[in-house]
Design a protein around this motif. Structure first.
Motif, PDB file in Angstrom:
ATOM      1  N   SER A  18       4.495  -4.232  -1.101  1.00 22.40           N
ATOM      2  CA  SER A  18       3.534  -3.292  -0.541  1.00 22.40           C
ATOM      3  C   SER A  18       3.612  -1.938  -1.245  1.00 22.40           C
ATOM      4  O   SER A  18       2.587  -1.310  -1.530  1.00 22.40           O
ATOM      5  CB  SER A  18       3.731  -3.137   0.964  1.00 22.40           C
ATOM      6  N   LYS A  19       4.824  -1.486  -1.573  1.00 21.00           N
ATOM      7  CA  LYS A  19       4.973  -0.234  -2.313  1.00 21.00           C
ATOM      8  C   LYS A  19       4.371  -0.350  -3.707  1.00 21.00           C
ATOM      9  O   LYS A  19       3.724   0.577  -4.199  1.00 21.00           O
ATOM     10  CB  LYS A  19       6.448   0.164  -2.408  1.00 21.00           C
ATOM     11  N   ALA A  20       4.573  -1.485  -4.340  1.00 16.79           N
ATOM     12  CA  ALA A  20       4.022  -1.702  -5.677  1.00 16.79           C
ATOM     13  C   ALA A  20       2.496  -1.706  -5.637  1.00 16.79           C
ATOM     14  O   ALA A  20       1.838  -1.152  -6.519  1.00 16.79           O
ATOM     15  CB  ALA A  20       4.550  -3.006  -6.264  1.00 16.79           C
ATOM     16  N   ASN A  21       1.919  -2.327  -4.606  1.00 16.57           N
ATOM     17  CA  ASN A  21       0.458  -2.357  -4.481  1.00 16.57           C
ATOM     18  C   ASN A  21      -0.106  -0.960  -4.240  1.00 16.57           C
ATOM     19  O   ASN A  21      -1.162  -0.612  -4.783  1.00 16.57           O
ATOM     20  CB  ASN A  21       0.031  -3.313  -3.369  1.00 16.57           C
ATOM     21  N   LEU A  22       0.583  -0.137  -3.438  1.00 21.92           N
ATOM     22  CA  LEU A  22       0.152   1.246  -3.220  1.00 21.92           C
ATOM     23  C   LEU A  22       0.173   2.033  -4.526  1.00 21.92           C
ATOM     24  O   LEU A  22      -0.762   2.771  -4.851  1.00 21.92           O
ATOM     25  CB  LEU A  22       1.038   1.931  -2.180  1.00 21.92           C
ATOM     26  N   ARG A  23       1.234   1.859  -5.291  1.00 22.99           N
ATOM     27  CA  ARG A  23       1.358   2.565  -6.567  1.00 22.99           C
ATOM     28  C   ARG A  23       0.266   2.112  -7.536  1.00 22.99           C
ATOM     29  O   ARG A  23      -0.309   2.912  -8.270  1.00 22.99           O
ATOM     30  CB  ARG A  23       2.743   2.310  -7.162  1.00 22.99           C
ATOM     31  N   LYS A  25      -2.713   1.080  -6.735  1.00 18.15           N
ATOM     32  CA  LYS A  25      -3.978   1.683  -6.318  1.00 18.15           C
ATOM     33  C   LYS A  25      -4.075   3.133  -6.795  1.00 18.15           C
ATOM     34  O   LYS A  25      -5.126   3.579  -7.251  1.00 18.15           O
ATOM     35  CB  LYS A  25      -4.124   1.633  -4.797  1.00 18.15           C
ATOM     36  N   VAL A  26      -2.972   3.858  -6.671  1.00 16.64           N
ATOM     37  CA  VAL A  26      -2.956   5.259  -7.106  1.00 16.64           C
ATOM     38  C   VAL A  26      -3.231   5.337  -8.605  1.00 16.64           C
ATOM     39  O   VAL A  26      -4.034   6.149  -9.069  1.00 16.64           O
ATOM     40  CB  VAL A  26      -1.600   5.920  -6.761  1.00 16.64           C
ATOM     41  N   LYS A  31      -7.980   8.767 -13.986  1.00 17.65           N
ATOM     42  CA  LYS A  31      -8.754   8.628 -15.214  1.00 17.65           C
ATOM     43  C   LYS A  31      -7.786   8.384 -16.362  1.00 17.65           C
ATOM     44  O   LYS A  31      -6.632   8.817 -16.315  1.00 17.65           O
ATOM     45  CB  LYS A  31      -9.555   9.896 -15.486  1.00 17.65           C
ATOM     46  N   PRO A  32      -8.233   7.739 -17.413  1.00 18.60           N
ATOM     47  CA  PRO A  32      -7.369   7.539 -18.582  1.00 18.60           C
ATOM     48  C   PRO A  32      -6.934   8.880 -19.170  1.00 18.60           C
ATOM     49  O   PRO A  32      -7.671   9.870 -19.133  1.00 18.60           O
ATOM     50  CB  PRO A  32      -8.251   6.775 -19.563  1.00 18.60           C
ATOM     51  N   ALA A  33      -5.746   8.918 -19.718  1.00 14.15           N
ATOM     52  CA  ALA A  33      -5.161  10.155 -20.225  1.00 14.15           C
ATOM     53  C   ALA A  33      -6.017  10.791 -21.313  1.00 14.15           C
ATOM     54  O   ALA A  33      -6.155  12.022 -21.353  1.00 14.15           O
ATOM     55  CB  ALA A  33      -3.760   9.878 -20.752  1.00 14.15           C
TER      56      ALA A  33
END
Length: 124
Positions: A18-23, A25-26, A31-33
């Motif tokens: 769940s933490k990995a999925n949240l990260r 999504k963020v 936007k690309p660097a």
């Protein structure tokens, strides 16, 4: 960072997922660097500033602070004061000297404790 998945319980694995999925999504919302860099460069150009002037890259000219604003250092921590010639010598052993800086050496402390004056050990 490595995680031993074999040692995790079912509950711990679920929390990790769940933490990995949240990260994920963020990161997906960002936007690309290269787009962000281009937007920043465009904005800076419109204001007349360069990135180096604002954030001080190596080789960029630094604004000199007026001499009146500089405060003298109150501590010597982290910098050496340089070599100093010895001022005091042990008459019993000519190899033992002291510059007058820092804590007195044992031989000098013992002699002054006996009542001798510090001036008696000055190197002439």
């Amino acid at each position: 960072m490595s995680i031993n998945l074999e040692s995790l319980s079912t509950k711990e694995l679920s929390e990790l997922i769940s933490k990995a999925n949240l990260r994920k999504k963020v990161l997906a919302k960002r936007k690309p660097a290269n787009q962000v860099k281009a937007a920043v460069a465009k904005f800076l150009k419109s204001t007349g500033w360069t990135f180096d002037e604002l954030y001080g890259r190596a080789g960029a000219p630094k604004a000199a602070a007026p001499a009146a604003e500089k405060q003298p250092r109150k501590t010597t921590k982290g910098r050496s004061l340089g070599k100093v010639a010895p001022k005091y010598r042990n008459p019993a052993n000519a190899k033992e000297t002291w510059t007058g800086r820092g804590k007195q050496p044992r031989w000098l402390a013992a002699e002054t404790a006996k009542g001798r004056k510090l001036d008696e050990f000055l190197i002439k």
